[in-house]
Write a protein that holds these residues in place. Structure first.
Motif, PDB file in Angstrom:
ATOM      1  N   PRO A   1       0.822  -1.218   0.000  1.00 24.13           N
ATOM      2  CA  PRO A   1       0.000   0.000   0.000  1.00 24.13           C
ATOM      3  C   PRO A   1       0.855   1.266   0.000  1.00 24.13           C
ATOM      4  O   PRO A   1       2.054   1.236   0.276  1.00 24.13           O
ATOM      5  N   VAL A   2       0.194   2.387  -0.288  1.00 22.01           N
ATOM      6  CA  VAL A   2       0.854   3.692  -0.285  1.00 22.01           C
ATOM      7  C   VAL A   2      -0.023   4.684   0.471  1.00 22.01           C
ATOM      8  O   VAL A   2      -1.221   4.467   0.659  1.00 22.01           O
ATOM      9  N   THR A   3       0.594   5.789   0.887  1.00 18.20           N
ATOM     10  CA  THR A   3      -0.159   6.908   1.454  1.00 18.20           C
ATOM     11  C   THR A   3      -0.636   7.791   0.315  1.00 18.20           C
ATOM     12  O   THR A   3       0.138   8.144  -0.576  1.00 18.20           O
ATOM     13  N   ILE A   4      -1.916   8.133   0.347  1.00 17.49           N
ATOM     14  CA  ILE A   4      -2.504   8.993  -0.682  1.00 17.49           C
ATOM     15  C   ILE A   4      -2.999  10.253   0.011  1.00 17.49           C
ATOM     16  O   ILE A   4      -3.840  10.187   0.900  1.00 17.49           O
ATOM     17  N   SER A   5      -2.457  11.389  -0.373  1.00 15.45           N
ATOM     18  CA  SER A   5      -2.726  12.628   0.336  1.00 15.45           C
ATOM     19  C   SER A   5      -3.407  13.641  -0.567  1.00 15.45           C
ATOM     20  O   SER A   5      -2.800  14.175  -1.492  1.00 15.45           O
ATOM     21  N   GLY A   6      -4.687  13.877  -0.327  1.00 13.50           N
ATOM     22  CA  GLY A   6      -5.410  14.923  -1.035  1.00 13.50           C
ATOM     23  C   GLY A   6      -6.111  14.442  -2.282  1.00 13.50           C
ATOM     24  O   GLY A   6      -5.970  13.296  -2.710  1.00 13.50           O
ATOM     25  N   GLN A   7      -6.891  15.339  -2.853  1.00 14.41           N
ATOM     26  CA  GLN A   7      -7.588  15.082  -4.102  1.00 14.41           C
ATOM     27  C   GLN A   7      -7.408  16.281  -5.018  1.00 14.41           C
ATOM     28  O   GLN A   7      -7.003  17.354  -4.581  1.00 14.41           O
TER      29      GLN A   7
ATOM     30  N   PRO B   1      -3.003  23.057 -15.794  1.00 16.87           N
ATOM     31  CA  PRO B   1      -2.500  22.125 -14.788  1.00 16.87           C
ATOM     32  C   PRO B   1      -3.557  21.769 -13.745  1.00 16.87           C
ATOM     33  O   PRO B   1      -4.309  22.623 -13.305  1.00 16.87           O
ATOM     34  N   TRP B   2      -3.582  20.507 -13.382  1.00 19.35           N
ATOM     35  CA  TRP B   2      -4.522  20.058 -12.373  1.00 19.35           C
ATOM     36  C   TRP B   2      -4.239  20.780 -11.058  1.00 19.35           C
ATOM     37  O   TRP B   2      -3.097  21.045 -10.701  1.00 19.35           O
ATOM     38  N   ARG B   3      -5.321  21.050 -10.306  1.00 18.67           N
ATOM     39  CA  ARG B   3      -5.195  21.789  -9.055  1.00 18.67           C
ATOM     40  C   ARG B   3      -5.503  20.863  -7.890  1.00 18.67           C
ATOM     41  O   ARG B   3      -6.546  20.217  -7.855  1.00 18.67           O
ATOM     42  N   CYS B   4      -4.578  20.814  -6.922  1.00 19.79           N
ATOM     43  CA  CYS B   4      -4.727  19.962  -5.748  1.00 19.79           C
ATOM     44  C   CYS B   4      -4.607  20.856  -4.513  1.00 19.79           C
ATOM     45  O   CYS B   4      -3.495  21.173  -4.093  1.00 19.79           O
ATOM     46  N   PRO B   5      -5.719  21.304  -3.944  1.00 18.94           N
ATOM     47  CA  PRO B   5      -5.659  22.285  -2.850  1.00 18.94           C
ATOM     48  C   PRO B   5      -4.997  21.730  -1.594  1.00 18.94           C
ATOM     49  O   PRO B   5      -5.166  20.562  -1.247  1.00 18.94           O
ATOM     50  N   GLU B   6      -4.201  22.578  -0.949  1.00 20.50           N
ATOM     51  CA  GLU B   6      -3.608  22.210   0.327  1.00 20.50           C
ATOM     52  C   GLU B   6      -4.691  22.081   1.394  1.00 20.50           C
ATOM     53  O   GLU B   6      -5.743  22.712   1.312  1.00 20.50           O
ATOM     54  N   TRP B   7      -4.418  21.273   2.402  1.00 19.48           N
ATOM     55  CA  TRP B   7      -5.391  21.047   3.473  1.00 19.48           C
ATOM     56  C   TRP B   7      -5.742  22.354   4.180  1.00 19.48           C
ATOM     57  O   TRP B   7      -6.900  22.607   4.511  1.00 19.48           O
ATOM     58  N   ALA B   8      -4.758  23.218   4.395  1.00 18.46           N
ATOM     59  CA  ALA B   8      -5.027  24.481   5.083  1.00 18.46           C
ATOM     60  C   ALA B   8      -6.004  25.352   4.312  1.00 18.46           C
ATOM     61  O   ALA B   8      -6.776  26.117   4.897  1.00 18.46           O
ATOM     62  N   ALA B   9      -5.978  25.230   2.981  1.00 14.73           N
ATOM     63  CA  ALA B   9      -6.872  26.040   2.150  1.00 14.73           C
ATOM     64  C   ALA B   9      -8.223  25.372   1.925  1.00 14.73           C
ATOM     65  O   ALA B   9      -9.187  26.032   1.538  1.00 14.73           O
ATOM     66  N   ASP B  10      -8.308  24.073   2.176  1.00 11.32           N
ATOM     67  CA  ASP B  10      -9.539  23.335   1.877  1.00 11.32           C
ATOM     68  C   ASP B  10      -9.644  22.131   2.823  1.00 11.32           C
ATOM     69  O   ASP B  10      -9.516  20.987   2.408  1.00 11.32           O
ATOM     70  N   PRO B  11      -9.872  22.382   4.125  1.00 11.01           N
ATOM     71  CA  PRO B  11      -9.899  21.285   5.110  1.00 11.01           C
ATOM     72  C   PRO B  11     -11.211  20.511   5.085  1.00 11.01           C
ATOM     73  O   PRO B  11     -11.957  20.490   6.062  1.00 11.01           O
ATOM     74  N   ASP B  12     -11.470  19.860   3.970  1.00 13.04           N
ATOM     75  CA  ASP B  12     -12.710  19.107   3.784  1.00 13.04           C
ATOM     76  C   ASP B  12     -12.402  17.622   3.920  1.00 13.04           C
ATOM     77  O   ASP B  12     -11.696  17.057   3.088  1.00 13.04           O
ATOM     78  N   PRO B  13     -12.909  16.958   4.970  1.00 10.08           N
ATOM     79  CA  PRO B  13     -12.554  15.548   5.176  1.00 10.08           C
ATOM     80  C   PRO B  13     -13.130  14.603   4.137  1.00 10.08           C
ATOM     81  O   PRO B  13     -12.743  13.437   4.082  1.00 10.08           O
TER      82      PRO B  13
ATOM     83  N   ARG C   1       1.294  17.200   3.263  1.00 13.11           N
ATOM     84  CA  ARG C   1       0.287  16.356   3.868  1.00 13.11           C
ATOM     85  C   ARG C   1      -0.605  17.203   4.774  1.00 13.11           C
ATOM     86  O   ARG C   1      -0.443  18.421   4.879  1.00 13.11           O
ATOM     87  N   GLU C   2      -1.557  16.577   5.465  1.00 13.60           N
ATOM     88  CA  GLU C   2      -2.540  17.334   6.244  1.00 13.60           C
ATOM     89  C   GLU C   2      -1.899  18.161   7.346  1.00 13.60           C
ATOM     90  O   GLU C   2      -2.462  19.180   7.764  1.00 13.60           O
ATOM     91  N   ASP C   3      -0.713  17.741   7.826  1.00 16.19           N
ATOM     92  CA  ASP C   3      -0.097  18.505   8.910  1.00 16.19           C
ATOM     93  C   ASP C   3       0.487  19.822   8.439  1.00 16.19           C
ATOM     94  O   ASP C   3       0.899  20.666   9.255  1.00 16.19           O
ATOM     95  N   GLY C   4       0.524  20.044   7.126  1.00 13.61           N
ATOM     96  CA  GLY C   4       1.024  21.300   6.587  1.00 13.61           C
ATOM     97  C   GLY C   4       2.526  21.446   6.658  1.00 13.61           C
ATOM     98  O   GLY C   4       3.069  22.491   6.289  1.00 13.61           O
ATOM     99  N   VAL C   5       3.231  20.402   7.108  1.00 16.10           N
ATOM    100  CA  VAL C   5       4.685  20.458   7.274  1.00 16.10           C
ATOM    101  C   VAL C   5       5.380  19.378   6.452  1.00 16.10           C
ATOM    102  O   VAL C   5       6.388  19.635   5.785  1.00 16.10           O
ATOM    103  N   THR C   6       4.845  18.158   6.512  1.00 15.80           N
ATOM    104  CA  THR C   6       5.469  17.031   5.830  1.00 15.80           C
ATOM    105  C   THR C   6       5.238  17.139   4.326  1.00 15.80           C
ATOM    106  O   THR C   6       4.089  17.216   3.866  1.00 15.80           O
ATOM    107  N   VAL C   7       6.319  17.148   3.554  1.00 15.96           N
ATOM    108  CA  VAL C   7       6.223  17.263   2.099  1.00 15.96           C
ATOM    109  C   VAL C   7       5.844  15.905   1.505  1.00 15.96           C
ATOM    110  O   VAL C   7       6.394  14.867   1.885  1.00 15.96           O
ATOM    111  N   VAL C   8       4.889  15.903   0.588  1.00 13.70           N
ATOM    112  CA  VAL C   8       4.510  14.679  -0.116  1.00 13.70           C
ATOM    113  C   VAL C   8       5.635  14.298  -1.078  1.00 13.70           C
ATOM    114  O   VAL C   8       6.099  15.129  -1.871  1.00 13.70           O
ATOM    115  N   ARG C   9       6.073  13.052  -1.009  1.00  8.52           N
ATOM    116  CA  ARG C   9       7.101  12.546  -1.915  1.00  8.52           C
ATOM    117  C   ARG C   9       6.465  11.521  -2.840  1.00  8.52           C
ATOM    118  O   ARG C   9       5.995  10.478  -2.398  1.00  8.52           O
TER     119      ARG C   9
END
Length: 410
Positions: free
Chosen positions: A145-151, A158-170, A238-246
């Motif tokens: 499995p992998v971690t999947i962060s955001g939609q 270019p596709w737009r993937c909003p940061e959690w801080a800008a769009d905290p929709d669970p 990622r959701e914590d706003g600190v960890t960079v998605v790799r």
């Protein structure tokens, strides 16, 4: 932004436009995007084909009806293609939990008359094995499995993937600590029969929230040759706003596809220099052979969006080495050398060119690929020559060797 335009590509299936599959939602969704039917477990009452065979997690069989682990298995027809869509659930949730990232899942599908040309989805360290049985086709997939962060909104590039801080929709901007999904497709929507057949074994796995599969085959404007384009997108954090998605992407390109679309005559001899990947923003890229395919792994990408291009690199043979030349008579010389190495095009022979160091006299000789010694005749007495050896292939001549001097002789 509407729910219909903000989507995650848990199953990397759906419409093909110019040989590019648009990503669609999976995981939690209000309804299936296309009509589906359940795929039964093989051996269950009334089960036909396709059916889901053995499923294991860390080597332990996961039976039908397991109270903790379930497998969602659906079949759909999309743009004329037969697609088998699978993903795991833990107590009904697509999120398997962070501890599941180290799990190893292995699944076998009996696909019957559905040819498993392509396997794609969310996973890493994946291997795909295809075979035929007395009842049709079989495909076995082993993955983690992998971690999947955001939609992402994939309605326009270019596709737009909003940061959690800008769009905290669970719901619309969820993060799954660990998940996997895969789609098995017969590629029937690819109307060119030669390219469709050559795509048998085209596999693609990623953790990027949005991805295109199969790669679009486009023309490289700098060379006029075909190349592949892969579109990927993800939010940066990622959701914590600190960890960079790799990001990580694994792509297997069948040798037959490299011959058909890339003009690589002998893909089994391809070296890492024969495939170049651009647009990965400093990620680590490895290229290696795996069975009848070239496997490309791109690891450590950052986002928001990436457009990767997979180009044909240098596929002509390497230059011969250890070249030595001896003047045997006033009109003959013997040139010896160590063989060249194929890099995508088999060595078809060698050409030796000897140029007089004074004047313009040139003599050439050719030999077959198994030879390491060539006699150059009709040299001019009293003239010294500089000789080079070059390997020949269907893709063209390689780089000439360093020149060696042939002494003058009367």
């Amino acid at each position: 932004m509407t729910t219909s335009s903000k989507r995650i590509a848990v199953a990397v299936v759906v419409t093909v436009v110019a040989a590019l599959l648009t990503v669609v939602p999976a995981g939690p969704a209000p309804a299936d995007p296309v009509p589906t039917t359940d795929i039964p477990r093989c051996g269950s009452p009334g089960a036909g084909l396709p059916c889901l065979g053995t499923v294991t997690r860390n080597g332990v069989v996961v039976p039908a009806g397991d109270p903790t682990w379930q497998i969602s298995a659906k079949r759909a027809e999309i743009e004329g293609a037969q697609v088998l869509m699978l993903h795991a659930l833990r107590a009904g949730s697509f999120d398997l939990g962070a501890s599941a990232l180290t799990d190893r899942w292995t699944l076998t599908l009996e696909t019957g008359g559905i040819v498993p040309r392509s396997v794609a989805g969310y996973a890493r360290d994946a291997t795909v094995t295809r075979s035929t049985t007395g009842t049709g086709h079989r495909v076995t997939v082993s993955l983690r499995p992998v971690t999947i962060s955001g939609q992402c909104d994939v309605s326009v590039w270019p596709w737009r993937c909003p940061e959690w801080a800008a769009d905290p929709d669970p719901v619309d901007n969820h993060e799954w600590d660990a998940a996997w999904s895969l789609d098995v497709s017969d590629y029937a929507q690819w109307t060119d029969p030669v390219q469709r057949a050559a795509a048998y074994g085209m596999d693609f796995f990623t953790n990027a929230a949005a991805a295109s599969m199969p790669p679009a085959v486009v023309v490289d404007p700098s060379t006029g040759a075909d190349m592949m384009r892969i579109d990927l997108a993800n939010r940066h954090y990622r959701e914590d706003g600190v960890t960079v998605v790799r990001g990580r992407t694994e792509l297997s390109i069948p040798h037959a596809f490299l011959r058909t679309a890339y003009g690589v005559p002998d893909p089994a001899t391809l070296t890492p220099a024969g495939v170049t990947v651009t647009g990965a923003a400093g990620a680590t890229t490895t290229v290696a052979h795996a069975g009848g395919s070239v496997r490309i792994v791109i690891d450590g990408m950052t986002f928001s969006h990436r457009r990767l291009y997979v180009r044909r690199g240098t596929i002509t043979p390497t230059r011969p080495t250890k070249v030595r030349a001896t003047r045997t008579t006033s009109r003959k010389a013997v040139v010896r050398f160590r063989k060249a190495t194929a890099r995508g095009a088999a060595v078809r022979g060698y050409r030796v060119t000897c140029r007089a160091t004074r004047g313009s006299h040139v003599r050439r000789a050719k030999i077959g690929p198994a030879k390491r010694r060539v006699v150059v005749t009709r040299l001019k007495p009293g003239r010294a020559y500089a000789c080079r050896v070059v390997a020949l292939s269907k893709a063209g001549a390689g780089t000439p060797s360093k020149a060696v001097r042939v002494k003058a002789r009367r």
